[in-house]
Design an enzyme around this catalytic site. Structure first.
Site, PDB file in Angstrom:
ATOM      1  N   GLY A 236       1.055  -0.708  -0.081  1.00 46.93           N
ATOM      2  CA  GLY A 236       0.141   0.010  -0.315  1.00 46.93           C
ATOM      3  C   GLY A 236       1.155   1.470  -0.215  1.00 46.93           C
ATOM      4  O   GLY A 236       2.152   0.722  -0.153  1.00 46.93           O
TER       5      GLY A 236
ATOM      6  N   LYS B 284     -10.632 -10.683 -16.472  1.00 45.41           N
ATOM      7  CA  LYS B 284     -11.588 -10.676 -17.741  1.00 45.41           C
ATOM      8  C   LYS B 284     -11.381 -12.531 -18.405  1.00 45.41           C
ATOM      9  O   LYS B 284     -12.092 -13.210 -18.620  1.00 45.41           O
ATOM     10  CB  LYS B 284     -10.952  -9.879 -19.005  1.00 45.41           C
ATOM     11  CG  LYS B 284     -11.649  -9.979 -20.593  1.00 45.41           C
ATOM     12  CD  LYS B 284     -12.880  -9.735 -20.270  1.00 45.41           C
ATOM     13  CE  LYS B 284     -13.883  -9.104 -21.265  1.00 45.41           C
ATOM     14  NZ  LYS B 284     -14.808  -8.031 -21.376  1.00 45.41           N
TER      15      LYS B 284
ATOM     16  N   ASP C 113     -18.737 -10.172 -20.240  1.00 40.86           N
ATOM     17  CA  ASP C 113     -18.850  -9.990 -18.683  1.00 40.86           C
ATOM     18  C   ASP C 113     -20.604 -10.873 -18.581  1.00 40.86           C
ATOM     19  O   ASP C 113     -20.507 -11.380 -17.510  1.00 40.86           O
ATOM     20  CB  ASP C 113     -18.530  -9.057 -18.372  1.00 40.86           C
ATOM     21  CG  ASP C 113     -17.724  -8.136 -18.616  1.00 40.86           C
ATOM     22  OD1 ASP C 113     -16.984  -9.591 -19.287  1.00 40.86           O
ATOM     23  OD2 ASP C 113     -16.591  -7.866 -18.408  1.00 40.86           O
TER      24      ASP C 113
ATOM     25  N   CYS D  83       4.900  -6.400   1.523  1.00 38.46           N
ATOM     26  CA  CYS D  83       5.196  -4.636   1.222  1.00 38.46           C
ATOM     27  C   CYS D  83       5.153  -4.098   2.526  1.00 38.46           C
ATOM     28  O   CYS D  83       5.426  -4.242   3.705  1.00 38.46           O
ATOM     29  CB  CYS D  83       5.001  -4.488  -0.098  1.00 38.46           C
ATOM     30  SG  CYS D  83       6.067  -2.738  -0.426  1.00 38.46           S
ATOM     31  N   TYR D  84       3.893  -3.191   2.414  1.00 36.30           N
ATOM     32  CA  TYR D  84       3.181  -2.803   2.959  1.00 36.30           C
ATOM     33  C   TYR D  84       2.902  -2.914   4.827  1.00 36.30           C
ATOM     34  O   TYR D  84       3.035  -3.692   5.728  1.00 36.30           O
ATOM     35  CB  TYR D  84       1.946  -1.314   3.016  1.00 36.30           C
ATOM     36  CG  TYR D  84       1.535  -0.832   4.465  1.00 36.30           C
ATOM     37  CD1 TYR D  84       1.897   0.225   4.654  1.00 36.30           C
ATOM     38  CD2 TYR D  84       0.123  -1.437   4.572  1.00 36.30           C
ATOM     39  CE1 TYR D  84       1.007   1.690   5.658  1.00 36.30           C
ATOM     40  CE2 TYR D  84      -0.403  -0.731   5.274  1.00 36.30           C
ATOM     41  CZ  TYR D  84      -0.216   0.680   6.024  1.00 36.30           C
ATOM     42  OH  TYR D  84      -0.497   0.910   6.665  1.00 36.30           O
TER      43      TYR D  84
ATOM     44  N   HIS E 254       7.450  -7.991  -3.631  1.00 37.12           N
ATOM     45  CA  HIS E 254       6.091  -8.172  -3.908  1.00 37.12           C
ATOM     46  C   HIS E 254       6.235  -9.821  -4.663  1.00 37.12           C
ATOM     47  O   HIS E 254       6.973  -9.637  -5.864  1.00 37.12           O
ATOM     48  CB  HIS E 254       5.886  -7.744  -5.345  1.00 37.12           C
ATOM     49  CG  HIS E 254       5.208  -5.751  -4.246  1.00 37.12           C
ATOM     50  ND1 HIS E 254       4.001  -5.641  -4.270  1.00 37.12           N
ATOM     51  CD2 HIS E 254       5.997  -5.103  -4.206  1.00 37.12           C
ATOM     52  CE1 HIS E 254       3.937  -4.249  -3.304  1.00 37.12           C
ATOM     53  NE2 HIS E 254       5.291  -4.188  -3.742  1.00 37.12           N
TER      54      HIS E 254
ATOM     55  N   GLU F 129       3.957 -11.520  -6.530  1.00 37.95           N
ATOM     56  CA  GLU F 129       2.736 -11.759  -7.230  1.00 37.95           C
ATOM     57  C   GLU F 129       3.385 -11.750  -8.441  1.00 37.95           C
ATOM     58  O   GLU F 129       2.736 -11.320  -9.717  1.00 37.95           O
ATOM     59  CB  GLU F 129       1.897 -11.018  -6.376  1.00 37.95           C
ATOM     60  CG  GLU F 129       1.933  -9.682  -6.125  1.00 37.95           C
ATOM     61  CD  GLU F 129       2.962  -8.665  -4.883  1.00 37.95           C
ATOM     62  OE1 GLU F 129       2.948  -9.532  -4.381  1.00 37.95           O
ATOM     63  OE2 GLU F 129       2.268  -7.242  -4.849  1.00 37.95           O
TER      64      GLU F 129
END
Ligand code: XMP
Length: 512
Positions: free
Chosen positions: A54, A368, A226, A81-82, A168, A170
């Protein structure tokens, strides 16, 4: 009991990616706001919790925090991280502000005898983005990784199942990040990792059934991926309690209205109430004489609402409105905002005073490509599932200047040819979005012995991953030549074909 990893959102830009990576590793995951109470979190019975990055600093008074009780629940927690700084700060470690920001690819030394780094190289490359750093890990923690400038790049308190990483895992730049996340899931949380998209479909159907009961449900169906996936999911859950309203505004691609009707109408495979409103003339009348792009968009948006409202009133008291909101839409409108705000945002401003009580957004956690997977799982035809994006205002913003029925026909026919040739040559798999637009330019040409004074159309094909930036697609000249010759021969009213070789920026994908 379904395995479930909660991602507690502290406002970082990769939050959605974390949940997505966990789902890629076959564990269900969802992102929830950092101000969710500890009681609510306990009720969700998570298998593990991930605290995200964040932009805030733990020292800021108003920076988002979590209840320190979170670390005493016996549930494994991974701070990123944060989230890592917060975990250490709340548990008595020292967090400091560095002189220089550590940013980008960074070499990290990890202790790969530890659970989180099992199987990871002892020197690995990670993605860093922080100014604040953990100077001293909290009591009970041992340091498990460091960089040349960051003394605590990772730490753990194995007894309490608390883990943290400054980088990170991810993002794809962290080369062995997926291995680290997998270790957290399998070695720390002991997940079986057996979640699949079909479990998402099954669980969603059960949840929707319970929520809707005997209520009536309304869905605005555009024929896009969608809303189609949302509609089919709802139809499987509540059958005839669902009514889908499809407004044909006369600005769709060639045959598109009929294609949508073939899938969702009475002769299609789904047992739902389908209303097709043929409002073409109504839209053409409203657009007569209008040249300005934003004005066209406004008129179409507003008219869409009017038509939808009229149909909703005819149906009578509706309890639920279905929206095909997906994760990127949620981010755009800001996580945690009320559902009504999203109803404006996503469907281009559906009215909030139509008589419905609640909004159902079954896809709001998905990206998506995950929505597409769910669509295939639900048996929706591939041509619909892999449809390229099509703007709500439709062909109106692919016709420069005034929109007329005749121009719509020209652009539909030319676009149809282009799409056919793209499919035949396989280039439909190369370009991410492609279409024909109609310029407002007329020019002189000759057809046989005859002079023509007709429109020039524009071929547009782009490659992009996020549609925020794009490159023009480098189509072979032979393909462009074939498309051009077919268009001028087969579409009476177009005598010139131009290829748009501009990227975004500086241009946009659509011409208006
Ligand atoms: P631009 O033209 O802004 O397009 O580069 C980026 C992506 O957004 C789509 N687009 C729209 N979609 N309503 C929509 O629903 C709109 O008014 C609109 N304008 C652009 C466009 O097709 C591309 O995928």
């Amino acid at each position: 009991m379904r395995e479930n990893i909660i991602v507690l959102d502290f406002g970082g830009q990769y939050n959605q990616l974390i949940a997505r990576r966990v789902r890629e590793l076959s564990v269900y995951s969802e992102v929830i706001s950092s101000d969710t109470s500890i009681e609510e979190i306990k009720k969700m019975n998570p298998t593990g919790i991930i605290l995200t990055g964040g932009p805030a600093s733990v020292y800021d008074e108003d920076s988002p925090k979590c209840d320190p009780e979170l670390f005493n629940l016996g549930i494994p927690v991974l701070g990123i991280c944060y989230g890592a700084q917060l975990m250490n700060y709340l548990l008595g470690g020292t967090v400091k502000k560095a002189e220089v920001r550590e940013y980008g690819h960074t070499d990290v030394d990890v202790d790969n005898s530890t659970t989180l780094f099992k199987g990871v190289s002892d020197k690995t490359v990670c993605w860093m983005s922080h100014t604040v750093y953990i100077a001293e890990a909290a009591p009970g923690f041992t340091v498990t990784a460091h960089t040349s400038v960051c003394p605590v790049a990772a730490a753990q308190n194995e007894d309490k199942k608390l883990y943290c990483v400054q980088f990170h895992p991810e993002v794809s730049h962290t080369v062995e990040g997926m291995k680290m996340l997998e270790n957290f899931l399998k070695e720390v949380c002991h997940c079986k990792c057996d979640w699949k998209m079909d479990s998402f479909v099954e669980t969603s159907i059960a949840q929707i059934r319970e929520r809707v009961g005997n209520g009536r449900v309304l869905c605005a169906l555009s024929g896009g991926v969608d809303s189609s996936v949302a509609a089919v999911l709802l139809s499987k859950a509540v059958g005839k309690q669902l009514t889908c309203v499809f407004v044909d505004h006369g600005l769709l691609r060639k045959n598109e209205g009929d294609e949508v009707e073939a899938v969702f109408g009475p002769n299609g495979p789904y047992d739902l109430n389908f209303i097709r409103v043929n409002a073409q003339q109504r839209f053409y009348d409203k657009l007569a004489g209008v040249e300005e792009p934003e004005k066209k968009r406004k008129i179409i948006g507003e008219e869409f609402i009017r038509v939808f409202e009229e149909e909703a009133k005819k149906i009578g008291a509706v309890d639920f409105l279905v929206q095909g909101t997906i994760y990127p839409d949620v981010i755009e409108s800001g996580l945690g905002k009320s559902a009504v705000i999203k109803s404006h945002h996503n469907v281009g401003g559906l009215p909030d005073y139509v008589d419905f009580k609640e909004i159902i957004e079954p896809l709001r956690l998905l990206f998506k490509d995950e929505v597409r997977k769910a669509g295939l799982e639900l048996g929706i035809p591939e041509n619909l599932v892999f449809r390229q994006p099509f703007p709500g205002p439709g062909l109106a913003i692919r016709i420069i200047g005034e929109v007329t029925e005749q121009k719509v026909k020209l652009v539909q026919d030319a676009d149809y040819i282009f799409r056919q040739e793209m499919a035949r040559s396989g280039y439909d798999k190369v370009a991410n979005q492609f279409f024909v637009a109609l310029s407002n330019m007329r020019s002189v040409g000759c057809m046989g012995d005859e002079r023509t004074y007709d429109y020039a159309c524009v071929i547009r094909a782009v490659t992009t991953t996020d549609f925020m930036t794009a490159e023009f697609a480098e189509l072979p000249w032979s393909l462009i030549g074939r498309v051009s010759s077919r268009i001028v021969n087969e579409v009476k009213g177009i005598n010139r074909v131009l290829y748009d070789c501009t990227g975004k920026p500086p241009a946009t994908i659509e011409l208006e």
